[in-house]
Scaffold this motif. Structure first.
Motif, PDB file in Angstrom:
ATOM      1  N   MET A   1      -5.515  -4.399  -5.540  1.00 51.58           N
ATOM      2  CA  MET A   1      -5.442  -4.252  -4.106  1.00 51.58           C
ATOM      3  C   MET A   1      -4.016  -4.423  -3.612  1.00 51.58           C
ATOM      4  SD  MET A   1      -7.920  -6.556  -1.838  1.00 51.58           S
ATOM      5  CE  MET A   1      -7.326  -8.057  -2.552  1.00 51.58           C
ATOM      6  N   LEU A   2      -3.384  -5.519  -3.939  1.00 58.04           N
ATOM      7  CA  LEU A   2      -2.022  -5.715  -3.462  1.00 58.04           C
ATOM      8  C   LEU A   2      -1.004  -5.171  -4.455  1.00 58.04           C
ATOM      9  CD1 LEU A   2      -2.358  -9.398  -2.274  1.00 58.04           C
ATOM     10  CD2 LEU A   2      -3.056  -7.315  -1.137  1.00 58.04           C
ATOM     11  N   PRO A  94      -9.428  -8.340 -16.039  1.00 60.92           N
ATOM     12  CA  PRO A  94      -8.521  -9.497 -16.009  1.00 60.92           C
ATOM     13  C   PRO A  94      -7.827  -9.709 -14.667  1.00 60.92           C
ATOM     14  CG  PRO A  94      -7.648  -7.747 -17.419  1.00 60.92           C
ATOM     15  CD  PRO A  94      -8.939  -7.253 -16.886  1.00 60.92           C
ATOM     16  N   GLY A  95      -8.080  -8.843 -13.689  1.00 57.11           N
ATOM     17  CA  GLY A  95      -7.407  -8.945 -12.393  1.00 57.11           C
ATOM     18  C   GLY A  95      -7.168  -7.540 -11.890  1.00 57.11           C
ATOM     19  N   LEU A  96      -6.092  -7.354 -11.136  1.00 60.07           N
ATOM     20  CA  LEU A  96      -5.771  -6.011 -10.652  1.00 60.07           C
ATOM     21  C   LEU A  96      -5.568  -5.086 -11.836  1.00 60.07           C
ATOM     22  CD1 LEU A  96      -3.340  -6.941  -7.767  1.00 60.07           C
ATOM     23  CD2 LEU A  96      -5.627  -5.938  -7.567  1.00 60.07           C
ATOM     24  N   ILE A  97      -6.099  -3.915 -11.739  1.00 54.63           N
ATOM     25  CA  ILE A  97      -5.960  -2.949 -12.832  1.00 54.63           C
ATOM     26  C   ILE A  97      -5.351  -1.656 -12.308  1.00 54.63           C
ATOM     27  CG2 ILE A  97      -7.843  -3.917 -14.215  1.00 54.63           C
ATOM     28  CD1 ILE A  97      -9.644  -1.623 -13.149  1.00 54.63           C
ATOM     29  N   ASP A  98      -5.009  -0.828 -13.222  1.00 54.58           N
ATOM     30  CA  ASP A  98      -4.452   0.490 -12.945  1.00 54.58           C
ATOM     31  C   ASP A  98      -5.335   1.243 -11.939  1.00 54.58           C
ATOM     32  OD1 ASP A  98      -2.989   3.026 -14.050  1.00 54.58           O
ATOM     33  OD2 ASP A  98      -5.134   3.436 -14.246  1.00 54.58           O
ATOM     34  N   GLU A  99      -4.690   1.892 -10.982  1.00 49.21           N
ATOM     35  CA  GLU A  99      -5.405   2.570  -9.909  1.00 49.21           C
ATOM     36  C   GLU A  99      -6.406   3.612 -10.419  1.00 49.21           C
ATOM     37  OE1 GLU A  99      -2.788   4.592  -7.048  1.00 49.21           O
ATOM     38  OE2 GLU A  99      -2.920   2.724  -5.892  1.00 49.21           O
ATOM     39  N   ASN A 100      -5.956   4.393 -11.380  1.00 52.36           N
ATOM     40  CA  ASN A 100      -6.821   5.430 -11.931  1.00 52.36           C
ATOM     41  C   ASN A 100      -8.087   4.821 -12.555  1.00 52.36           C
ATOM     42  OD1 ASN A 100      -7.293   8.252 -12.695  1.00 52.36           O
ATOM     43  ND2 ASN A 100      -7.018   7.481 -14.779  1.00 52.36           N
ATOM     44  N   PHE A 102      -9.361   1.878 -11.814  1.00 49.90           N
ATOM     45  CA  PHE A 102     -10.128   1.276 -10.720  1.00 49.90           C
ATOM     46  C   PHE A 102     -11.010   2.324 -10.027  1.00 49.90           C
ATOM     47  CE2 PHE A 102     -10.238  -0.099  -6.150  1.00 49.90           C
ATOM     48  CZ  PHE A 102     -10.999  -1.237  -6.312  1.00 49.90           C
ATOM     49  N   PHE A 103     -10.397   3.447  -9.656  1.00 51.10           N
ATOM     50  CA  PHE A 103     -11.155   4.500  -8.969  1.00 51.10           C
ATOM     51  C   PHE A 103     -12.207   5.114  -9.891  1.00 51.10           C
ATOM     52  CE2 PHE A 103      -7.141   5.100  -6.286  1.00 51.10           C
ATOM     53  CZ  PHE A 103      -7.653   4.345  -5.246  1.00 51.10           C
ATOM     54  N   THR A 104     -11.891   5.251 -11.163  1.00 53.11           N
ATOM     55  CA  THR A 104     -12.872   5.808 -12.105  1.00 53.11           C
ATOM     56  C   THR A 104     -14.113   4.928 -12.159  1.00 53.11           C
ATOM     57  OG1 THR A 104     -11.115   6.838 -13.396  1.00 53.11           O
ATOM     58  CG2 THR A 104     -13.244   6.558 -14.501  1.00 53.11           C
ATOM     59  N   LEU A 173      -7.522   2.958   4.711  1.00 56.46           N
ATOM     60  CA  LEU A 173      -8.947   2.989   5.012  1.00 56.46           C
ATOM     61  C   LEU A 173      -9.674   1.876   4.243  1.00 56.46           C
ATOM     62  CD1 LEU A 173     -11.175   4.652   6.487  1.00 56.46           C
ATOM     63  CD2 LEU A 173     -11.436   5.950   4.364  1.00 56.46           C
ATOM     64  N   TYR A 174      -9.303   1.702   2.992  1.00 56.05           N
ATOM     65  CA  TYR A 174      -9.908   0.642   2.175  1.00 56.05           C
ATOM     66  C   TYR A 174      -9.552  -0.724   2.757  1.00 56.05           C
ATOM     67  CZ  TYR A 174     -11.506  -1.689  -2.110  1.00 56.05           C
ATOM     68  OH  TYR A 174     -12.175  -2.466  -3.028  1.00 56.05           O
ATOM     69  N   TRP A 175      -8.298  -0.873   3.058  1.00 57.41           N
ATOM     70  CA  TRP A 175      -7.819  -2.148   3.582  1.00 57.41           C
ATOM     71  C   TRP A 175      -8.565  -2.543   4.857  1.00 57.41           C
ATOM     72  CZ3 TRP A 175      -4.777  -5.673   1.380  1.00 57.41           C
ATOM     73  CH2 TRP A 175      -4.308  -6.703   2.187  1.00 57.41           C
TER      74      TRP A 175
HETATM   75  N1  HBI Z   1      -7.929  -3.509  -9.347  1.00 55.06           N
HETATM   76  N2  HBI Z   1      -9.350  -5.204 -10.000  1.00 55.06           N
HETATM   77  C1  HBI Z   1      -8.842  -4.442  -9.023  1.00 55.06           C
HETATM   78  N3  HBI Z   1      -9.262  -4.616  -7.752  1.00 55.06           N
HETATM   79  C2  HBI Z   1      -8.769  -3.852  -6.727  1.00 55.06           C
HETATM   80  O1  HBI Z   1      -9.179  -4.025  -5.570  1.00 55.06           O
HETATM   81  C3  HBI Z   1      -7.801  -2.869  -7.033  1.00 55.06           C
HETATM   82  C4  HBI Z   1      -7.401  -2.718  -8.375  1.00 55.06           C
HETATM   83  N4  HBI Z   1      -6.482  -1.786  -8.707  1.00 55.06           N
HETATM   84  C5  HBI Z   1      -5.931  -0.888  -7.707  1.00 55.06           C
HETATM   85  C6  HBI Z   1      -6.363  -1.159  -6.338  1.00 55.06           C
HETATM   86  N5  HBI Z   1      -7.259  -2.065  -6.068  1.00 55.06           N
HETATM   87  C7  HBI Z   1      -5.745  -0.432  -5.181  1.00 55.06           C
HETATM   88  O2  HBI Z   1      -4.606   0.234  -5.567  1.00 55.06           O
HETATM   89  C8  HBI Z   1      -6.685   0.481  -4.417  1.00 55.06           C
HETATM   90  O3  HBI Z   1      -7.589  -0.261  -3.679  1.00 55.06           O
HETATM   91  C9  HBI Z   1      -5.982   1.373  -3.475  1.00 55.06           C
END
Ligand code: HBI
Ligand code: FE
Length: 288
Positions: A1-2, A94-100, A102-104, A173-175
């Motif tokens: 997210m961040l 493990p926490g924030l992950i790669d955007e691709n 995440f969306f997948t 929009l997500y935010w």
């Molecule tokens: N990874 N685990 C996790 N959680 C999120 O909310 C997340 C992420 N990776 C990318 C991401 N969010 C953002 O870049 C998108 O919400 C736009």
């Protein structure tokens, strides 16, 4: 997210070494300590004391069905509840992950949940999402049929936006709607956003404070509005129903991105002549 793994200068704190190709790991539920379960209960109790007054009723109903009051939930057991309701699955990351990645996951109805919990010193604030934010904040509404479909659509939209090279409008929009959204109910404004409901301070602030603006949801308005990640929001957007969000987002975003490309952004503090204003804020009193 961040922040996203690999894209920042500050290291992420999860253990990314055992990650599979799809960025998932084992939750390792058996490894949580008694202290961690106790901290979870403390966070859970503090939030559930506030929620009847401040949270959207649908969120509360869904939260109750997860039976997560006693300690950090086992994602395998929670998945049984969520899957039965809407077909979503929880996977540990493990926490924030790669955007691709995440969306997948979202586009295939899998929600990535961080497996580690904050420390006691971080009861009130932390930078990266932890298991309390991800589970307590996001998982309940995955049980709600309309919101569950919205989250999948968001994942598909994210994959598309990545190809088009236009992430920013969708990220906003997500935010504003997934992390910090408010809902107009017969009992007044209530919070449903995950960033709000996993924070004791913002749960009260977003409803009670005279400082922020509260403005009716409009898709392009939200997509053009900048946001801050380091403090409470200066503007909250209000839905009339989850259907309103789902309906507004079931159109093709391609032409919208094209149109928005030529238009200026709005500051997080701005109120526009066409806004449906629920409350006009007095502005932040304390310095950032
Ligand atoms: N990874 N685990 C996790 N959680 C999120 O909310 C997340 C992420 N990776 C990318 C991401 N969010 C953002 O870049 C998108 O919400 C736009
Ligand atoms: Fe989140």
């Amino acid at each position: 997210m961040l922040k996203t793994e690999g894209k920042t200068d500050t290291p992420l704190r999860g253990d990314y070494s055992a990650m599979r190709a799809d960025y998932t790991i084992e939750q390792g539920w058996e490894k949580y300590t008694d202290e961690e379960h106790a901290l979870w209960r403390q966070l859970y109790e503090r939030q559930t004391a506030l929620l009847p007054r401040y949270a959207a009723p649908e969120y509360l109903e869904c939260l109750g069905r997860l039976n997560a009051a006693d300690g950090i939930p086992d994602f395998r057991r929670a998945t049984e509840v969520v899957h039965k309701a809407t077909g979503w699955e929880l996977v540990a990351v493990p926490g924030l992950i790669d955007e691709n990645a995440f969306f997948t996951h979202l586009s295939e109805r899998r929600f990535p949940v961080t497996n580690w919990l904050r420390t006691p010193e971080e009861m009130d604030y932390l930078v990266e999402p932890d298991v309390f934010h991800d589970f307590f904040g996001h998982v309940p509404l995955l049980i709600h049929p309309v919101f569950a479909d919205y989250m999948q659509a968001y994942g598909k939209g994210g994959l598309r936006a990545m190809k088009l090279g236009t992430m920013e409008n969708l990220t906003r929009l997500y935010w504003y709607m997934v992390e910090f959204g408010l809902l107009n109910t017969k009992d007044g404004l209530k919070a449903y956003g995950a960033g709000i409901l996993s924070s004791a301070g913002e749960t009260v602030y977003c409803i009670e404070s005279p400082e922020p603006n509260r403005i009716g949801f409009d898709l392009e308005r939200v997509m053009r509005t900048k946001y801050r990640i380091d403090d409470y929001q200066e503007t909250y957007f209000v839905l009339e129903s989850y259907e309103q969000l789902f309906d507004a987002t079931s159109q093709d975003f391609g032409p919208i991105y094209e149109r928005l490309r030529g238009l200026p952004d709005f500051a997080a503090t701005e109120v526009l002549p066409d806004d449906k204003v629920y409350t006009r804020g007095t502005g932040r009193k304390r310095a950032a």
